[in-house]
Design a protein around this motif. Structure first.
Motif, PDB file in Angstrom:
ATOM      1  N   ALA A  17      31.532 -74.664 -66.400  1.00 28.89           N
ATOM      2  CA  ALA A  17      32.251 -75.938 -66.293  1.00 28.89           C
ATOM      3  C   ALA A  17      32.629 -76.462 -67.671  1.00 28.89           C
ATOM      4  CB  ALA A  17      31.391 -76.953 -65.551  1.00 28.89           C
ATOM      5  N   GLY A  18      31.706 -76.317 -68.620  1.00 30.95           N
ATOM      6  CA  GLY A  18      32.015 -76.726 -69.983  1.00 30.95           C
ATOM      7  C   GLY A  18      33.169 -75.920 -70.553  1.00 30.95           C
ATOM      8  N   GLY A  19      33.201 -74.621 -70.253  1.00 28.58           N
ATOM      9  CA  GLY A  19      34.307 -73.790 -70.712  1.00 28.58           C
ATOM     10  C   GLY A  19      35.632 -74.208 -70.104  1.00 28.58           C
ATOM     11  N   VAL A  20      35.597 -74.599 -68.837  1.00 23.14           N
ATOM     12  CA  VAL A  20      36.820 -75.076 -68.185  1.00 23.14           C
ATOM     13  C   VAL A  20      37.315 -76.355 -68.857  1.00 23.14           C
ATOM     14  CG1 VAL A  20      37.764 -76.030 -66.038  1.00 23.14           C
ATOM     15  CG2 VAL A  20      36.299 -73.986 -65.970  1.00 23.14           C
ATOM     16  N   VAL A  21      36.385 -77.240 -69.217  1.00 29.48           N
ATOM     17  CA  VAL A  21      36.762 -78.497 -69.864  1.00 29.48           C
ATOM     18  C   VAL A  21      37.381 -78.229 -71.233  1.00 29.48           C
ATOM     19  CG1 VAL A  21      35.863 -80.620 -70.891  1.00 29.48           C
ATOM     20  CG2 VAL A  21      35.082 -79.897 -68.625  1.00 29.48           C
ATOM     21  N   THR A  22      36.733 -77.384 -72.037  1.00 30.88           N
ATOM     22  CA  THR A  22      37.280 -77.102 -73.375  1.00 30.88           C
ATOM     23  C   THR A  22      38.637 -76.420 -73.276  1.00 30.88           C
ATOM     24  OG1 THR A  22      35.995 -75.038 -73.469  1.00 30.88           O
ATOM     25  CG2 THR A  22      35.027 -76.999 -74.486  1.00 30.88           C
ATOM     26  N   ALA A  23      38.795 -75.527 -72.292  1.00 35.00           N
ATOM     27  CA  ALA A  23      40.091 -74.866 -72.119  1.00 35.00           C
ATOM     28  C   ALA A  23      41.158 -75.869 -71.701  1.00 35.00           C
ATOM     29  CB  ALA A  23      39.966 -73.753 -71.074  1.00 35.00           C
ATOM     30  N   ALA A  24      40.782 -76.808 -70.847  1.00 35.81           N
ATOM     31  CA  ALA A  24      41.743 -77.808 -70.386  1.00 35.81           C
ATOM     32  C   ALA A  24      42.183 -78.716 -71.535  1.00 35.81           C
ATOM     33  CB  ALA A  24      41.130 -78.633 -69.256  1.00 35.81           C
ATOM     34  N   VAL A  25      41.234 -79.094 -72.377  1.00 35.92           N
ATOM     35  CA  VAL A  25      41.587 -79.931 -73.527  1.00 35.92           C
ATOM     36  C   VAL A  25      42.477 -79.151 -74.490  1.00 35.92           C
ATOM     37  CG1 VAL A  25      40.679 -81.200 -75.497  1.00 35.92           C
ATOM     38  CG2 VAL A  25      39.492 -81.307 -73.301  1.00 35.92           C
ATOM     39  N   ALA A  26      42.120 -77.883 -74.734  1.00 33.37           N
ATOM     40  CA  ALA A  26      42.924 -77.059 -75.641  1.00 33.37           C
ATOM     41  C   ALA A  26      44.343 -76.862 -75.107  1.00 33.37           C
ATOM     42  CB  ALA A  26      42.245 -75.707 -75.859  1.00 33.37           C
ATOM     43  N   TRP A  27      44.465 -76.806 -73.782  1.00 31.56           N
ATOM     44  CA  TRP A  27      45.773 -76.560 -73.172  1.00 31.56           C
ATOM     45  C   TRP A  27      46.793 -77.623 -73.560  1.00 31.56           C
ATOM     46  CZ3 TRP A  27      48.540 -72.854 -71.492  1.00 31.56           C
ATOM     47  CH2 TRP A  27      49.672 -73.097 -70.701  1.00 31.56           C
ATOM     48  N   ARG A  28      46.326 -78.809 -73.838  1.00 29.28           N
ATOM     49  CA  ARG A  28      47.236 -79.885 -74.255  1.00 29.28           C
ATOM     50  C   ARG A  28      48.068 -79.450 -75.459  1.00 29.28           C
ATOM     51  NH1 ARG A  28      45.345 -85.750 -76.804  1.00 29.28           N
ATOM     52  NH2 ARG A  28      47.454 -86.462 -77.360  1.00 29.28           N
ATOM     53  N   TRP A  29      47.449 -78.667 -76.359  1.00 33.47           N
ATOM     54  CA  TRP A  29      48.130 -78.227 -77.583  1.00 33.47           C
ATOM     55  C   TRP A  29      48.580 -76.770 -77.522  1.00 33.47           C
ATOM     56  CZ3 TRP A  29      43.114 -80.699 -78.680  1.00 33.47           C
ATOM     57  CH2 TRP A  29      43.252 -82.063 -78.920  1.00 33.47           C
ATOM     58  N   LEU A  30      48.188 -76.066 -76.465  1.00 31.54           N
ATOM     59  CA  LEU A  30      48.550 -74.656 -76.350  1.00 31.54           C
ATOM     60  C   LEU A  30      49.725 -74.419 -75.413  1.00 31.54           C
ATOM     61  CD1 LEU A  30      45.012 -73.001 -76.039  1.00 31.54           C
ATOM     62  CD2 LEU A  30      46.510 -72.959 -78.043  1.00 31.54           C
ATOM     63  N   ARG A  31      50.081 -75.419 -74.625  1.00 33.72           N
ATOM     64  CA  ARG A  31      51.073 -75.197 -73.563  1.00 33.72           C
ATOM     65  C   ARG A  31      52.447 -74.857 -74.106  1.00 33.72           C
ATOM     66  NH1 ARG A  31      50.676 -81.402 -71.398  1.00 33.72           N
ATOM     67  NH2 ARG A  31      51.480 -82.455 -73.266  1.00 33.72           N
ATOM     68  N   ARG A  32      52.696 -75.167 -75.376  1.00 30.80           N
ATOM     69  CA  ARG A  32      53.993 -74.831 -75.946  1.00 30.80           C
ATOM     70  C   ARG A  32      54.075 -73.370 -76.372  1.00 30.80           C
ATOM     71  NH1 ARG A  32      54.525 -78.651 -81.096  1.00 30.80           N
ATOM     72  NH2 ARG A  32      53.789 -80.149 -79.530  1.00 30.80           N
ATOM     73  N   LEU A  33      52.941 -72.658 -76.362  1.00 23.37           N
ATOM     74  CA  LEU A  33      52.940 -71.256 -76.756  1.00 23.37           C
ATOM     75  C   LEU A  33      53.471 -70.376 -75.634  1.00 23.37           C
ATOM     76  CD1 LEU A  33      50.892 -72.500 -78.835  1.00 23.37           C
ATOM     77  CD2 LEU A  33      49.711 -70.289 -78.776  1.00 23.37           C
ATOM     78  N   PRO A  34      54.271 -69.360 -75.948  1.00 24.14           N
ATOM     79  CA  PRO A  34      54.705 -68.414 -74.911  1.00 24.14           C
ATOM     80  C   PRO A  34      53.523 -67.576 -74.426  1.00 24.14           C
ATOM     81  CG  PRO A  34      55.404 -67.676 -77.090  1.00 24.14           C
ATOM     82  CD  PRO A  34      54.834 -69.057 -77.261  1.00 24.14           C
ATOM     83  N   ALA A  35      53.704 -66.940 -73.277  1.00 25.61           N
ATOM     84  CA  ALA A  35      52.612 -66.191 -72.655  1.00 25.61           C
ATOM     85  C   ALA A  35      52.053 -65.124 -73.595  1.00 25.61           C
ATOM     86  CB  ALA A  35      53.096 -65.557 -71.356  1.00 25.61           C
ATOM     87  N   ARG A  36      52.904 -64.443 -74.338  1.00 26.59           N
ATOM     88  CA  ARG A  36      52.447 -63.383 -75.236  1.00 26.59           C
ATOM     89  C   ARG A  36      51.512 -63.937 -76.297  1.00 26.59           C
ATOM     90  NH1 ARG A  36      56.896 -60.493 -78.847  1.00 26.59           N
ATOM     91  NH2 ARG A  36      56.851 -62.591 -79.752  1.00 26.59           N
ATOM     92  N   ASP A  37      51.853 -65.086 -76.865  1.00 24.85           N
ATOM     93  CA  ASP A  37      51.008 -65.678 -77.901  1.00 24.85           C
ATOM     94  C   ASP A  37      49.724 -66.254 -77.313  1.00 24.85           C
ATOM     95  OD1 ASP A  37      52.837 -64.934 -79.744  1.00 24.85           O
ATOM     96  OD2 ASP A  37      53.685 -66.931 -80.090  1.00 24.85           O
ATOM     97  N   LEU A  38      49.804 -66.783 -76.099  1.00 19.98           N
ATOM     98  CA  LEU A  38      48.581 -67.247 -75.436  1.00 19.98           C
ATOM     99  C   LEU A  38      47.607 -66.097 -75.226  1.00 19.98           C
ATOM    100  CD1 LEU A  38      49.931 -69.703 -72.704  1.00 19.98           C
ATOM    101  CD2 LEU A  38      48.442 -70.282 -74.631  1.00 19.98           C
ATOM    102  N   LEU A  39      48.135 -64.941 -74.830  1.00 19.93           N
ATOM    103  CA  LEU A  39      47.295 -63.759 -74.669  1.00 19.93           C
ATOM    104  C   LEU A  39      46.692 -63.356 -76.009  1.00 19.93           C
ATOM    105  CD1 LEU A  39      46.214 -61.458 -72.910  1.00 19.93           C
ATOM    106  CD2 LEU A  39      48.341 -60.205 -73.398  1.00 19.93           C
ATOM    107  N   GLY A  40      47.495 -63.441 -77.068  1.00 16.57           N
ATOM    108  CA  GLY A  40      46.994 -63.107 -78.391  1.00 16.57           C
ATOM    109  C   GLY A  40      45.873 -64.032 -78.832  1.00 16.57           C
TER     110      GLY A  40
END
Length: 300
Positions: free
Chosen positions: A153-176
């Motif tokens: 659950a903590g990992g889901v929360v940190t990922a959700a918070v990070a997503w705020r600043w990661l959503r502009r990345l294309p899928a390839r860079d997100l995978l990277g």
């Protein structure tokens, strides 16, 4: 200042509990059990972890209007790791990394430049934290399902918070970013494995990944100094959970802490090199003020 003082007290208090429970012998044994090859290996693995973090940071920062060459990115990350290992909370180095306005980076002009810097650093740190928590969840699932669920659950929360600043990345860079985060975790788990082999050689090495996952998660809690205390308590606990001697866990954790600290020492060199020009400039400015004051005094 109050928060930092409390973090120091937490570290002292938890380490005091560890010593009261298992004595000083695991600590002294660990300090005397680290051979040169473990120190060298820790330095190499730490360098790999810093390189991976720098690449991850550059990838995220690029999409926030920040362009940073690999060399300066590595230097800043090593400096941050060194400061994080010494200062309360484990975040001060990253705050400096985000706020650094040195000329080795190209930042889009505008009043949001500083906010972009903090967003890029926060996002890449949270990605690493997400992997740490998910790894701990996987390690704990067979033994403590409820605690594993909390870590997940903590990992889901940190990922959700990070997503705020990661959503502009294309899928390839997100995978990277995700792959680099996993590789970075593997590098630091490798340092733990070195400590395990050096300090507790009779321990089944197949247990290293799971033990490392919980130990790294313990030191990632930003309530102390350099992960000390919380890491030792977490490692002793997970050793007991899998049927091992918790005192041995304390020793392995101390060995890991020493190796991790050694791996950040190049950051001290980077810090000194980056501070030297600024210190010289402060000295020159002071000399100019004194000279100007002397001329004004002579003309009075």
């Amino acid at each position: 200042m109050l928060v930092a003082s409390l973090q120091v007290l937490v570290t002292v208090g938890v380490l005091g509990f560890v010593v009261a429970r298992w004595g000083l012998e695991p600590i002294t044994t660990a300090l005397g059990s680290l051979p040169w090859w473990a120190l060298a290996g820790g330095l190499v693995l730490g360098a790999a972890g810093v390189l991976v973090q720098a690449l991850r940071w550059r990838l995220v920062a690029h999409h926030h209007g920040i362009r940073l060459p690999v060399g300066p990115a590595v230097a800043r990350c090593w400096q941050a790791s060194f400061l994080n290992s010494l200062l309360p909370g484990g975040l001060a180095g990253d705050v400096l990394r985000a706020a650094d306005d040195s000329s080795d980076a190209e930042v889009s002009a505008g009043r949001r430049a500083l906010a972009s810097g903090f967003a890029a650093v926060a996002a890449e740190r949270l990605c690493g934290t997400t992997v740490v928590l998910v790894a701990a969840s996987a390690a704990l699932a067979p033994h403590r399902p409820l605690l594993a669920a909390l870590c997940l659950a903590g990992g889901v929360v940190t990922a959700a918070v990070a997503w705020r600043w990661l959503r502009r990345l294309p899928a390839r860079d997100l995978l990277g970013v995700g792959m680099l985060s996993v590789v970075g975790w593997v590098a630091f788990a490798g340092i733990f494995a070195l400590a395990l082999v050096a300090v507790a050689p009779s321990t089944d090495p197949r247990l290293a990944p799971g033990l490392a996952a919980v130990s790294i998660a313990g030191m990632s809690v930003p309530v102390g100094v350099g992960g000390w205390g919380t890491r030792e308590a977490a490692t002793a606990w997970v050793f007991s959970v899998v049927g091992l001697d918790p005192a041995a866990g304390v020793g392995v954790s101390v060995g890991y802490g020493v190796l991790a600290l050694v791996s950040t020492l190049p950051g001290a060199v980077v810090l000194a090199a980056r501070l030297a020009p600024r210190v010289r400039e402060v000295g020159r400015s002071r000399d100019r003020r004194h000279a100007r004051a002397g001329r004004e005094h002579a003309g009075a």
